[in-house]
Design a protein around this motif. Sequence first.
Motif, PDB file in Angstrom:
ATOM      1  N   ARG A  97      -5.126  -2.922  -2.989  1.00  0.00           N
ATOM      2  CA  ARG A  97      -4.497  -1.717  -3.518  1.00  0.00           C
ATOM      3  C   ARG A  97      -5.445  -1.011  -4.500  1.00  0.00           C
ATOM      4  NH1 ARG A  97       0.732   1.160  -3.738  1.00  0.00           N
ATOM      5  NH2 ARG A  97       0.315   2.743  -5.299  1.00  0.00           N
ATOM      6  N   ALA A  98      -6.153  -1.782  -5.317  1.00  0.00           N
ATOM      7  CA  ALA A  98      -7.101  -1.192  -6.262  1.00  0.00           C
ATOM      8  C   ALA A  98      -8.204  -0.427  -5.531  1.00  0.00           C
ATOM      9  CB  ALA A  98      -7.700  -2.274  -7.148  1.00  0.00           C
ATOM     10  N   ASP A  99      -8.654  -0.956  -4.402  1.00  0.00           N
ATOM     11  CA  ASP A  99      -9.654  -0.252  -3.599  1.00  0.00           C
ATOM     12  C   ASP A  99      -9.112   1.099  -3.133  1.00  0.00           C
ATOM     13  OD1 ASP A  99     -11.410  -2.424  -3.784  1.00  0.00           O
ATOM     14  OD2 ASP A  99     -10.699  -3.306  -1.902  1.00  0.00           O
ATOM     15  N   ALA A 100      -7.868   1.087  -2.668  1.00  0.00           N
ATOM     16  CA  ALA A 100      -7.260   2.325  -2.168  1.00  0.00           C
ATOM     17  C   ALA A 100      -7.084   3.338  -3.293  1.00  0.00           C
ATOM     18  CB  ALA A 100      -5.925   2.019  -1.504  1.00  0.00           C
ATOM     19  N   GLU A 101      -6.692   2.862  -4.468  1.00  0.00           N
ATOM     20  CA  GLU A 101      -6.517   3.772  -5.600  1.00  0.00           C
ATOM     21  C   GLU A 101      -7.841   4.404  -6.005  1.00  0.00           C
ATOM     22  OE1 GLU A 101      -4.678   1.189  -8.422  1.00  0.00           O
ATOM     23  OE2 GLU A 101      -2.658   1.470  -7.594  1.00  0.00           O
ATOM     24  N   ALA A 102      -8.912   3.627  -5.996  1.00  0.00           N
ATOM     25  CA  ALA A 102     -10.218   4.173  -6.345  1.00  0.00           C
ATOM     26  C   ALA A 102     -10.704   5.169  -5.303  1.00  0.00           C
ATOM     27  CB  ALA A 102     -11.226   3.028  -6.497  1.00  0.00           C
ATOM     28  N   PHE A 115       0.812  -1.214   0.000  1.00  0.00           N
ATOM     29  CA  PHE A 115       0.000   0.000   0.000  1.00  0.00           C
ATOM     30  C   PHE A 115       0.850   1.272   0.000  1.00  0.00           C
ATOM     31  CE2 PHE A 115      -3.185  -3.023   1.596  1.00  0.00           C
ATOM     32  CZ  PHE A 115      -4.259  -2.695   0.783  1.00  0.00           C
ATOM     33  N   SER A 116       2.164   1.147   0.122  1.00  0.00           N
ATOM     34  CA  SER A 116       3.029   2.326   0.044  1.00  0.00           C
ATOM     35  C   SER A 116       3.149   2.783  -1.406  1.00  0.00           C
ATOM     36  CB  SER A 116       4.421   2.003   0.595  1.00  0.00           C
ATOM     37  OG  SER A 116       4.410   1.834   1.987  1.00  0.00           O
ATOM     38  N   GLY A 117       3.320   4.091  -1.599  1.00  0.00           N
ATOM     39  CA  GLY A 117       3.567   4.589  -2.937  1.00  0.00           C
ATOM     40  C   GLY A 117       2.668   5.742  -3.324  1.00  0.00           C
ATOM     41  N   TRP A 142      -1.515  14.069  -7.020  1.00  0.00           N
ATOM     42  CA  TRP A 142      -0.964  12.820  -6.514  1.00  0.00           C
ATOM     43  C   TRP A 142      -0.754  12.912  -5.008  1.00  0.00           C
ATOM     44  CZ3 TRP A 142       0.356   8.653  -9.788  1.00  0.00           C
ATOM     45  CH2 TRP A 142       0.360   8.923 -11.154  1.00  0.00           C
ATOM     46  N   VAL A 143      -0.823  11.752  -4.364  1.00  0.00           N
ATOM     47  CA  VAL A 143      -0.538  11.633  -2.933  1.00  0.00           C
ATOM     48  C   VAL A 143       0.387  10.424  -2.744  1.00  0.00           C
ATOM     49  CG1 VAL A 143      -1.488  11.088  -0.644  1.00  0.00           C
ATOM     50  CG2 VAL A 143      -2.717  12.650  -2.174  1.00  0.00           C
ATOM     51  N   ARG A 144       1.386  10.579  -1.884  1.00  0.00           N
ATOM     52  CA  ARG A 144       2.212   9.427  -1.507  1.00  0.00           C
ATOM     53  C   ARG A 144       1.850   9.003  -0.083  1.00  0.00           C
ATOM     54  NH1 ARG A 144       6.580   6.812  -3.301  1.00  0.00           N
ATOM     55  NH2 ARG A 144       7.126   8.433  -4.837  1.00  0.00           N
ATOM     56  N   ILE A 145       1.600   7.716   0.064  1.00  0.00           N
ATOM     57  CA  ILE A 145       1.309   7.125   1.372  1.00  0.00           C
ATOM     58  C   ILE A 145       2.491   6.264   1.791  1.00  0.00           C
ATOM     59  CG2 ILE A 145      -0.134   5.448   2.600  1.00  0.00           C
ATOM     60  CD1 ILE A 145      -2.504   6.407   1.009  1.00  0.00           C
ATOM     61  N   HIS A 146       2.884   6.397   3.054  1.00  0.00           N
ATOM     62  CA  HIS A 146       3.906   5.529   3.638  1.00  0.00           C
ATOM     63  C   HIS A 146       3.195   4.532   4.538  1.00  0.00           C
ATOM     64  CE1 HIS A 146       7.442   4.190   5.872  1.00  0.00           C
ATOM     65  NE2 HIS A 146       8.195   4.778   4.967  1.00  0.00           N
ATOM     66  N   ALA A 147       3.241   3.253   4.151  1.00  0.00           N
ATOM     67  CA  ALA A 147       2.448   2.233   4.845  1.00  0.00           C
ATOM     68  C   ALA A 147       3.295   1.074   5.354  1.00  0.00           C
ATOM     69  CB  ALA A 147       1.357   1.709   3.909  1.00  0.00           C
ATOM     70  N   ASN A 148       4.583   1.315   5.560  1.00  0.00           N
ATOM     71  CA  ASN A 148       5.452   0.202   5.969  1.00  0.00           C
ATOM     72  C   ASN A 148       5.169  -0.286   7.383  1.00  0.00           C
ATOM     73  OD1 ASN A 148       6.571   0.437   3.475  1.00  0.00           O
ATOM     74  ND2 ASN A 148       8.683   0.628   4.161  1.00  0.00           N
ATOM     75  N   PHE A 149       4.623   0.574   8.234  1.00  0.00           N
ATOM     76  CA  PHE A 149       4.188   0.138   9.549  1.00  0.00           C
ATOM     77  C   PHE A 149       2.683  -0.120   9.503  1.00  0.00           C
ATOM     78  CE2 PHE A 149       7.949   2.571  11.304  1.00  0.00           C
ATOM     79  CZ  PHE A 149       8.666   1.418  11.611  1.00  0.00           C
ATOM     80  N   ALA A 150       2.254  -1.204  10.155  1.00  0.00           N
ATOM     81  CA  ALA A 150       0.864  -1.624  10.070  1.00  0.00           C
ATOM     82  C   ALA A 150      -0.095  -0.544  10.569  1.00  0.00           C
ATOM     83  CB  ALA A 150       0.659  -2.917  10.848  1.00  0.00           C
ATOM     84  N   HIS A 151       0.278   0.162  11.647  1.00  0.00           N
ATOM     85  CA  HIS A 151      -0.650   1.162  12.179  1.00  0.00           C
ATOM     86  C   HIS A 151      -0.790   2.356  11.234  1.00  0.00           C
ATOM     87  CE1 HIS A 151       3.304   2.429  13.648  1.00  0.00           C
ATOM     88  NE2 HIS A 151       2.808   3.610  13.964  1.00  0.00           N
ATOM     89  N   HIS A 152       0.292   2.701  10.512  1.00  0.00           N
ATOM     90  CA  HIS A 152       0.185   3.766   9.513  1.00  0.00           C
ATOM     91  C   HIS A 152      -0.652   3.296   8.318  1.00  0.00           C
ATOM     92  CE1 HIS A 152       4.145   5.734  11.079  1.00  0.00           C
ATOM     93  NE2 HIS A 152       3.084   6.140  11.744  1.00  0.00           N
ATOM     94  N   ARG A 153      -0.415   2.066   7.874  1.00  0.00           N
ATOM     95  CA  ARG A 153      -1.178   1.524   6.750  1.00  0.00           C
ATOM     96  C   ARG A 153      -2.666   1.450   7.082  1.00  0.00           C
ATOM     97  NH1 ARG A 153       0.601  -3.892   6.528  1.00  0.00           N
ATOM     98  NH2 ARG A 153      -1.074  -4.284   8.017  1.00  0.00           N
ATOM     99  N   ASP A 154      -2.986   0.874   8.231  1.00  0.00           N
ATOM    100  CA  ASP A 154      -4.394   0.705   8.594  1.00  0.00           C
ATOM    101  C   ASP A 154      -5.079   2.054   8.797  1.00  0.00           C
ATOM    102  OD1 ASP A 154      -3.783  -1.948   8.454  1.00  0.00           O
ATOM    103  OD2 ASP A 154      -3.964  -2.336  10.606  1.00  0.00           O
ATOM    104  N   GLY A 155      -4.351   3.000   9.374  1.00  0.00           N
ATOM    105  CA  GLY A 155      -4.937   4.324   9.567  1.00  0.00           C
ATOM    106  C   GLY A 155      -5.239   5.007   8.247  1.00  0.00           C
ATOM    107  N   ALA A 156      -4.321   4.879   7.280  1.00  0.00           N
ATOM    108  CA  ALA A 156      -4.553   5.487   5.962  1.00  0.00           C
ATOM    109  C   ALA A 156      -5.748   4.839   5.269  1.00  0.00           C
ATOM    110  CB  ALA A 156      -3.303   5.360   5.111  1.00  0.00           C
ATOM    111  N   LEU A 157      -5.869   3.528   5.374  1.00  0.00           N
ATOM    112  CA  LEU A 157      -6.997   2.839   4.745  1.00  0.00           C
ATOM    113  C   LEU A 157      -8.316   3.249   5.392  1.00  0.00           C
ATOM    114  CD1 LEU A 157      -5.392  -0.693   4.258  1.00  0.00           C
ATOM    115  CD2 LEU A 157      -5.918   1.002   2.478  1.00  0.00           C
TER     116      LEU A 157
END
Length: 458
Positions: free
Chosen positions: A133-138, A96-98, A106-121
């Motif tokens: 990833r497709a869900d996040a892109e949409a 989910f990073s990128g 454009w937006v860059r998300i840093h999702a290497n830590f689970a709590h950052h990834r889950d919070g962004a989602l």
Amino acid sequence: MSPAAVLDSLWERAGLPGAALAFARLTGSEPVFPSSFCVGTAAQATIAAAALAACELGHQRGAPRQRVGVAMEHAAVECTGWFAIDGRTPDPWDKFSGLYRSADGWVRIHANFAHHRDGALRLLGLNPATATRADAEAAMLRWNAVDFESAAAEAGLVATALRSFQQWDATPQALAVAQQPLFSIDRIGDAPPLALQPLSLEQRPLEGVRVLELTRILAGPVAGRALASHGSDVMLVNSPQLPNIAAIADTSRGKRSTHIDLHEAAGRSAMDRLVQGAHVFVQGYRPGGLEALGYGAPALAQRRPGIVCVSLSAYGNAGPWAGRRGFDSLLQTAMGFNHAEGQAAGDGKPRPMPMQILDEATGFLMALAACAALWRQQREGGSWHVQLSLAQTAHWLRGLGRVEGGLSARPTSRAPYLETSASGFGELTAIRPSAQLERTPARYSSPSVQPGHSPPHW
């Protein structure tokens, strides 16, 4: 600027004797990796400055000066941070990073830590357990870039909008960063010089220097590893409650590693004992984090008069973003580098620089400044506070200028610079130090070990 001129300017900023510069030898030229920025020069000059400063501190302790050579190709490869465990190269990025397209950019998300990834989602309105990833892109297409950046920052997450240099320069944070020096070294208290034994001819320049390292990603660990490569006794302190990234296997070379929970009385007692024996305290947690636990620079100077404190932040200590979390990839996006690389390529597609050069260069600048502050401490006493940020390093890198045709360069091969050793993570293949010291070669005197391997005492 030539690499030698860049080294000269770093040396002047550090306030170290100009006579030492005659012992530096820099070879190679840009480009060494595909980039329109002077990534090779940044790698070479910061690595050389850190090594030369270590040697100057050794000279202060009685050892003769020695020649320091750094080849640009080797330095740039070292700053890729490449490594493999048991023949396998870990993927440095979560799926989910990128970069994500938004409604207006454009937006860059840093999702290497689970709590950052889950919070962004969750911010995107998605269930972390089932999202793709497709869900996040949409979902991102429904957001304006700066709106998502602001909402993420308010939630303590790590995401940034893509900006051009012109757009970045118009922000209040850009103005604040531009007014700060590359790094600062300030006296914060009175103290006699800390005891450091004189060195013999064969001893490495930082032997006997004890470094407490409270860092995680990536600049701080690079700083501790650089100090260890020149002989420091580095104690990496991790919280048992926090996750680490795979790169800890590489950046822990030459260090001890202990677990301490500063939220518990026993942990604070263990930390206080370590502080009493330390010469340098390096920390890279979010601004205010350690201060709230009683381990900010002024408190440390009270506990251990004469200590050198090194503080790293993402965006500097001034401006509206001073308290924000940030990582190299995010600053490349927010501050215009990804956009500029895309423009230089001709297709306009945002692209990252070929290495995490903001992290790597900042790590070596931290080592340089720590040695410079300790050199001053040995001469005049006092407690000292060094402050740096990824954003200040980025501003400096931009000021080095551009490399015409640099994106067409072929990446330098890492093969000539690899070394393999046993580690607590498996067989580790990584880049050996690029600083070549004439008399005391840079090396890691112990293998990297798992977090918590070492007891919390010197």
